[in-house]
Design an enzyme around this catalytic site. Structure first.
Site, PDB file in Angstrom:
ATOM      1  N   MET A   1      -8.652 -37.502   3.473  1.00 52.94           N
ATOM      2  CA  MET A   1      -7.873 -38.702   3.652  1.00 52.94           C
ATOM      3  C   MET A   1      -8.821 -39.857   3.955  1.00 52.94           C
ATOM      4  O   MET A   1      -9.320 -39.994   5.062  1.00 52.94           O
ATOM      5  CB  MET A   1      -6.877 -38.509   4.797  1.00 52.94           C
ATOM      6  CG  MET A   1      -6.251 -39.797   5.215  1.00 52.94           C
ATOM      7  SD  MET A   1      -4.909 -39.771   6.406  1.00 52.94           S
ATOM      8  CE  MET A   1      -5.330 -38.562   7.591  1.00 52.94           C
ATOM      9  N   PRO A   2      -9.057 -40.725   2.967  1.00 55.09           N
ATOM     10  CA  PRO A   2      -9.924 -41.873   3.204  1.00 55.09           C
ATOM     11  C   PRO A   2      -9.283 -42.867   4.176  1.00 55.09           C
ATOM     12  O   PRO A   2      -8.069 -43.076   4.156  1.00 55.09           O
ATOM     13  CB  PRO A   2     -10.061 -42.517   1.828  1.00 55.09           C
ATOM     14  CG  PRO A   2      -9.652 -41.475   0.858  1.00 55.09           C
ATOM     15  CD  PRO A   2      -8.676 -40.612   1.565  1.00 55.09           C
ATOM     16  N   TYR A   3     -10.112 -43.450   5.009  1.00 52.97           N
ATOM     17  CA  TYR A   3      -9.688 -44.495   5.940  1.00 52.97           C
ATOM     18  C   TYR A   3     -10.619 -45.674   5.730  1.00 52.97           C
ATOM     19  O   TYR A   3     -11.833 -45.552   5.893  1.00 52.97           O
ATOM     20  CB  TYR A   3      -9.775 -44.000   7.389  1.00 52.97           C
ATOM     21  CG  TYR A   3      -9.500 -45.067   8.416  1.00 52.97           C
ATOM     22  CD1 TYR A   3      -8.214 -45.300   8.866  1.00 52.97           C
ATOM     23  CD2 TYR A   3     -10.533 -45.847   8.921  1.00 52.97           C
ATOM     24  CE1 TYR A   3      -7.957 -46.292   9.810  1.00 52.97           C
ATOM     25  CE2 TYR A   3     -10.292 -46.835   9.863  1.00 52.97           C
ATOM     26  CZ  TYR A   3      -9.004 -47.047  10.297  1.00 52.97           C
ATOM     27  OH  TYR A   3      -8.746 -48.023  11.232  1.00 52.97           O
ATOM     28  N   VAL A  41      -5.640 -44.546   3.650  1.00 54.31           N
ATOM     29  CA  VAL A  41      -5.214 -45.484   4.687  1.00 54.31           C
ATOM     30  C   VAL A  41      -6.114 -46.709   4.634  1.00 54.31           C
ATOM     31  O   VAL A  41      -7.339 -46.586   4.632  1.00 54.31           O
ATOM     32  CB  VAL A  41      -5.305 -44.828   6.094  1.00 54.31           C
ATOM     33  CG1 VAL A  41      -4.951 -45.828   7.175  1.00 54.31           C
ATOM     34  CG2 VAL A  41      -4.423 -43.595   6.160  1.00 54.31           C
TER      35      VAL A  41
END
Length: 67
Positions: A1-3, A41
């Protein structure tokens, strides 16, 4: 999940511009790294120019001098 955290000075970025940043960064991560857009995100923090310093002085001061 990239932030991804985007920090910009608080100088009137519109909701439409922010939406474009969010969708553009999400697309970029999908296109370049194959990341799932549904788990990406993106947070945009707007910082007052009094609270953002460059070269030992605030952006507010630099802008007043024309830099």
């Amino acid at each position: 999940m990239p932030y991804v955290n985007i920090k910009i000075t608080r100088e009137g970025a519109t909701p439409e511009q922010k939406a474009e940043l969010i969708s553009g960064v999400t697309r970029l991560l999908q296109d370049v790294l194959g990341k799932n857009p549904q788990t990406t995100v993106v947070v945009i923090d707007e910082i007052d120019t009094d609270n953002w310093g460059i070269g030992g002085e605030s952006v507010t001061v630099r802008r007043k001098r024309g830099q």
